[in-house]
Design a protein around this motif. Sequence first.
Motif, short mmCIF file in Angstrom:
data_model
loop_
_atom_site.label_atom_id
_atom_site.label_comp_id
_atom_site.label_asym_id
_atom_site.label_seq_id
_atom_site.Cartn_x
_atom_site.Cartn_y
_atom_site.Cartn_z
N LEU A 27 0.81 -1.22 0.00
CA LEU A 27 0.00 0.00 0.00
C LEU A 27 0.85 1.27 0.00
N THR A 28 2.13 1.15 0.34
CA THR A 28 3.02 2.32 0.32
C THR A 28 3.90 2.33 -0.92
N ALA A 29 3.75 1.30 -1.78
CA ALA A 29 4.55 1.24 -3.00
C ALA A 29 3.91 2.11 -4.08
N SER A 30 4.66 2.33 -5.15
CA SER A 30 4.14 3.05 -6.30
C SER A 30 4.56 2.32 -7.57
N PRO A 31 3.65 1.71 -8.28
CA PRO A 31 2.20 1.62 -8.02
C PRO A 31 1.90 0.64 -6.89
N LYS A 32 0.71 0.80 -6.31
CA LYS A 32 0.31 -0.06 -5.19
C LYS A 32 0.02 -1.48 -5.69
N ARG A 254 -6.52 -5.88 -11.42
CA ARG A 254 -6.31 -4.64 -10.65
C ARG A 254 -7.63 -4.18 -10.07
N LEU A 255 -7.51 -3.31 -9.07
CA LEU A 255 -8.66 -2.58 -8.55
C LEU A 255 -8.44 -1.10 -8.87
N ARG A 256 -9.45 -0.48 -9.48
CA ARG A 256 -9.34 0.92 -9.91
C ARG A 256 -10.27 1.79 -9.05
N ALA A 257 -9.69 2.79 -8.42
CA ALA A 257 -10.48 3.71 -7.60
C ALA A 257 -11.39 4.54 -8.51
N THR A 258 -12.69 4.56 -8.20
CA THR A 258 -13.63 5.31 -9.02
C THR A 258 -13.69 6.79 -8.65
N MET A 261 -9.99 9.09 -2.86
CA MET A 261 -10.42 8.68 -1.51
C MET A 261 -9.21 8.39 -0.64
N THR A 262 -9.48 8.37 0.65
CA THR A 262 -8.45 8.07 1.64
C THR A 262 -8.95 6.94 2.52
N ALA A 275 -5.87 8.31 -5.84
CA ALA A 275 -6.39 9.29 -6.79
C ALA A 275 -7.51 8.65 -7.60
N ALA A 276 -8.40 9.48 -8.12
CA ALA A 276 -9.45 8.95 -9.00
C ALA A 276 -8.80 8.26 -10.19
N GLY A 277 -9.21 7.02 -10.45
CA GLY A 277 -8.66 6.27 -11.57
C GLY A 277 -7.38 5.52 -11.26
#
Length: 323
Positions: A27-32, A254-258, A261-262, A275-277
């Motif tokens: 969760l702290t990586a980029s990309p997650k 993958r899971l994509r944030a719509t 959000m935090t 971030a969105a998307g």
Amino acid sequence: MTAPLLDIHLTDDDLTAALRTDARTGLTASPKSLPPKWFYDARGSELFERITELPEYYPTRTERALLEQVVDEIAAAAQADVLVELGAGSAAKTRLLLNALTAEGSLKTYVPQDVSASALRGALTEIAAEYPDLGVHGVVSDFTDTLHNLPRGGRRMIAFLGGTIGNLVPTERTEFLAGIHEVLEPGELLLLGAGLVVDPAVLVPAYDDAAGVTAEFNRNVLHVLNHRLGADFAPDKFEHVAVWDTDNEWIEMRLRATEAMTATVTALDLTVDFAAGEEMRTEISAKFRPESLTTELTAAGFTPTHTWTDPARRFTLVLAERR
């Protein structure tokens, strides 16, 4: 009938510690990213069983049909005293191997391995009742780092079925196969089930079904984080994504944030922003070409002796001998 044995090398506390580590790292990586093994709480296992019955999801039924067709050949070639099954779960399709090896007359012991003690206990009881002349010795462990805990003795065949080898990236596969090589003696065997590269028009729907069951399965990893680590993810605000990576020849889920959000993960004292998307990888499922699988096995110190493939060339079973 001898009472089945159960060795526990992995406790719930161990699993929670591993989840904490994987969640913080991913969760702290980029990309997650998150490892796919965390899909599988009771609900996740139930959802996966539903996936295997979907019309789009061909791997499970293809492997089973192939195994039914060639299992007697496997038993005759293996002459195994001990069948070790990694990721056994409920040991459902194992009965095909057990029946064939028992009929061949060589099999003395069955060793199912799984991370779930409850799943193994149920399997041990059933198998011991169905095969009263067979020794049954369960091992609760994580096959990625506790292979050394498998019991030794007899001519062993380790079965790693279901195409699960594809969930490992190449470096992890190298480590895994090296670990198998290390615990086996020369002449002992690995039976590997692997999905083959097929038309993406067939492959992608297997991981993105019309009924949305795979989407729920994918989002279940967030339910696991919520339940086990006190997180507050909103799973319904994430879309399921499945894409074919042509370069790596794997399906990526993958899971994509719509929306932006935090989320807070209380057990880790961690705040995670999306971030969105933004997309988070939750699984890869690598597919293989026969020659590449042979190359990986050979590099790890195995000699493939028999290969079986279904008529549509979607799945393969390889019997390989440890050099």
